[in-house]
Design an enzyme around this catalytic site. Structure first.
Site, PDB file in Angstrom:
ATOM      1  N   ASN A   1    -152.223  38.607  62.478  1.00  0.00           N
ATOM      2  CA  ASN A   1    -153.497  37.876  62.491  1.00  0.00           C
ATOM      3  C   ASN A   1    -154.142  38.121  63.851  1.00  0.00           C
ATOM      4  O   ASN A   1    -153.722  37.542  64.844  1.00  0.00           O
ATOM      5  CB  ASN A   1    -153.209  36.379  62.266  1.00  0.00           C
ATOM      6  CG  ASN A   1    -154.444  35.510  62.446  1.00  0.00           C
ATOM      7  OD1 ASN A   1    -155.570  36.012  62.474  1.00  0.00           O
ATOM      8  ND2 ASN A   1    -154.237  34.207  62.560  1.00  0.00           N
TER       9      ASN A   1
ATOM     10  N   LYS B   1    -157.016  37.346  64.891  1.00  0.00           N
ATOM     11  CA  LYS B   1    -157.967  36.300  65.318  1.00  0.00           C
ATOM     12  C   LYS B   1    -159.270  36.954  65.827  1.00  0.00           C
ATOM     13  O   LYS B   1    -159.632  38.021  65.340  1.00  0.00           O
ATOM     14  CB  LYS B   1    -157.313  35.378  66.344  1.00  0.00           C
ATOM     15  CG  LYS B   1    -155.969  34.847  65.832  1.00  0.00           C
ATOM     16  CD  LYS B   1    -155.405  33.727  66.647  1.00  0.00           C
ATOM     17  CE  LYS B   1    -154.073  33.297  66.043  1.00  0.00           C
ATOM     18  NZ  LYS B   1    -153.475  32.164  66.719  1.00  0.00           N
TER      19      LYS B   1
ATOM     20  N   HIS C   1    -155.838  28.236  58.038  1.00  0.00           N
ATOM     21  CA  HIS C   1    -155.114  28.374  59.310  1.00  0.00           C
ATOM     22  C   HIS C   1    -155.364  27.124  60.157  1.00  0.00           C
ATOM     23  O   HIS C   1    -156.442  26.531  60.094  1.00  0.00           O
ATOM     24  CB  HIS C   1    -155.604  29.632  60.039  1.00  0.00           C
ATOM     25  CG  HIS C   1    -154.787  29.965  61.239  1.00  0.00           C
ATOM     26  ND1 HIS C   1    -154.973  29.334  62.448  1.00  0.00           N
ATOM     27  CD2 HIS C   1    -153.758  30.833  61.411  1.00  0.00           C
ATOM     28  CE1 HIS C   1    -154.088  29.821  63.315  1.00  0.00           C
ATOM     29  NE2 HIS C   1    -153.345  30.722  62.715  1.00  0.00           N
TER      30      HIS C   1
ATOM     31  N   GLU D   1    -156.196  26.748  63.082  1.00  0.00           N
ATOM     32  CA  GLU D   1    -157.427  26.817  63.897  1.00  0.00           C
ATOM     33  C   GLU D   1    -158.658  26.533  63.054  1.00  0.00           C
ATOM     34  O   GLU D   1    -159.627  25.949  63.534  1.00  0.00           O
ATOM     35  CB  GLU D   1    -157.501  28.191  64.594  1.00  0.00           C
ATOM     36  CG  GLU D   1    -156.487  28.277  65.726  1.00  0.00           C
ATOM     37  CD  GLU D   1    -155.953  29.670  66.012  1.00  0.00           C
ATOM     38  OE1 GLU D   1    -156.534  30.661  65.540  1.00  0.00           O
ATOM     39  OE2 GLU D   1    -154.917  29.753  66.709  1.00  0.00           O
TER      40      GLU D   1
ATOM     41  N   GLU E   1    -146.799  26.962  59.857  1.00  0.00           N
ATOM     42  CA  GLU E   1    -147.156  27.087  61.274  1.00  0.00           C
ATOM     43  C   GLU E   1    -147.076  25.731  61.951  1.00  0.00           C
ATOM     44  O   GLU E   1    -147.985  24.917  61.846  1.00  0.00           O
ATOM     45  CB  GLU E   1    -148.549  27.703  61.445  1.00  0.00           C
ATOM     46  CG  GLU E   1    -149.623  27.220  60.498  1.00  0.00           C
ATOM     47  CD  GLU E   1    -151.028  27.602  60.974  1.00  0.00           C
ATOM     48  OE1 GLU E   1    -151.165  28.375  61.928  1.00  0.00           O
ATOM     49  OE2 GLU E   1    -151.981  27.088  60.391  1.00  0.00           O
TER      50      GLU E   1
ATOM     51  N   GLY F   1    -149.648  30.029  69.691  1.00  0.00           N
ATOM     52  CA  GLY F   1    -150.246  30.548  70.920  1.00  0.00           C
ATOM     53  C   GLY F   1    -149.780  29.811  72.169  1.00  0.00           C
ATOM     54  O   GLY F   1    -150.379  29.944  73.226  1.00  0.00           O
TER      55      GLY F   1
ATOM     56  N   SER G   1    -145.874  31.971  67.733  1.00  0.00           N
ATOM     57  CA  SER G   1    -145.232  32.660  68.858  1.00  0.00           C
ATOM     58  C   SER G   1    -144.053  33.543  68.438  1.00  0.00           C
ATOM     59  O   SER G   1    -143.035  33.582  69.122  1.00  0.00           O
ATOM     60  CB  SER G   1    -144.811  31.652  69.927  1.00  0.00           C
ATOM     61  OG  SER G   1    -145.950  30.951  70.405  1.00  0.00           O
TER      62      SER G   1
HETATM   63  P1  PGA Z   1    -149.263  33.235  67.733  1.00  0.00           P
HETATM   64  O1  PGA Z   1    -150.310  32.927  66.561  1.00  0.00           O
HETATM   65  O2  PGA Z   1    -148.273  34.232  67.163  1.00  0.00           O
HETATM   66  O3  PGA Z   1    -150.090  33.826  68.822  1.00  0.00           O
HETATM   67  O4  PGA Z   1    -148.616  31.942  68.093  1.00  0.00           O
HETATM   68  C1  PGA Z   1    -149.906  32.911  65.227  1.00  0.00           C
HETATM   69  C2  PGA Z   1    -151.078  32.531  64.326  1.00  0.00           C
HETATM   70  O5  PGA Z   1    -151.751  31.542  64.646  1.00  0.00           O
HETATM   71  O6  PGA Z   1    -151.353  33.190  63.303  1.00  0.00           O
END
Ligand code: PGA
Length: 256
Positions: free
Chosen positions: A11, A13, A98, A100, A170, A176, A216
């Site tokens: 992903n 983003k 997601h 976010e 998640e 992140g 992560s």
């Molecule tokens: P990250 O993000 O691996 O940077 O923690 C994962 C995601 O939100 O898809």
């Protein structure tokens, strides 16, 4: 025991111009274009979908995904993209709900349900995201949060729909942040997700559905996470922006 093929998605983003996206995809095709031990999905921003799609067209094992879509087929929704538009670019997967999107764009379980329905109707495979926040984990409410998100987001679905859906767990506190759920915590949550699906939807679909871990993931922790019995893949953010890092995750996690 059911054999679920691992699925690793990147992903990206809101990162990479079209030129940068093409450079990364060229490297990935060189490194993992023939890798057959897992299904690989790349989710670039909308602006790169068309060019990346063209580059991936002779590479059957790396599939294209989108990061979001609108639930309507067309209409006056300035700035939005429909499932049909994605399908026309040979997009096969779409991330829905997601954390976010939930946090910054106020998407809730009802939105997730409508978008997932629209994605399925356009023959896209939705990657439906669920997960608890840090306060919810600390208050030991993660089980009920996941159950509410799953029963709301997947309301009305049966075996047929669930066969085309992928779930991404998640833990929001691990997105992140560099913090990762321990393999034991992640396995516990994945097992619970399967149990909720078994109880509320269908035992058959619960056994077959693939559940990705998200938060992560990196080369160093991928193998241990993905060797848990209910973890069937990963949705990778930051570490998917670099060909070496993403390739190492895939190889570490999926090669015996
Ligand atoms: P990250 O993000 O691996 O940077 O923690 C994962 C995601 O939100 O898809």
């Amino acid at each position: 025991m059911i054999n679920r093929k691992k699925i690793i998605a990147g992903n990206w983003k809101m990162n990479k111009t079209q030129g940068e996206a093409l450079a990364l995809v060229e490297d990935l095709i060189r490194d993992i274009g023939k890798f057959d031990e897992a299904e690989i999905v790349l989710c670039p921003p909308f602006t790169s979908l068309s060019a990346v799609s063209e580059l991936l067209s002779p590479v059957p094992n790396i599939k294209l995904g989108a990061q979001n879509m609108h639930e309507a087929a067309s209409g006056a929704y300035t700035g939005e993209i429909s499932a049909g538009m994605l399908k026309a670019l040979y997009v096969r997967y779409v991330i829905i709900g997601h954390s976010e999107r939930r946090q910054y764009f106020h998407e809730d379980d009802a939105t997730v349900n409508r978008k997932t329905k629209a994605a399925l109707a356009a023959e896209l495979r939705p990657i439906v995201c669920v997960g608890e926040t840090l306060p919810e984990r600390e208050a030991d409410k993660w089980k009920s949060v996941l159950e509410t998100q799953l029963t709301g987001g997947l309301a009305g679905f049966g075996d047929k729909e669930l066969a085309d859906i992928i779930i991404a767990y998640e833990p929001v506190w691990a997105i992140g942040t560099g913090k990762t759920a321990s393999p034991v915590q992640a396995q516990e949550a994945h097992q619970w997700i399967r149990e909720v699906l078994r109880k509320n939807f269908s035992p058959v679909a619960a056994d077959k559905i693939r559940i990705q871990y998200c938060g992560s993931v990196k080369a160093e922790n991928a193998k241990e996470l993905l060797s848990q019995p209910d973890i069937d893949g990963a949705l990778v953010g930051g570490a998917s922006l670099d060909a070496r890092g993403f390739t190492a995750i895939i190889k570490n996690a999926c090669l015996k």
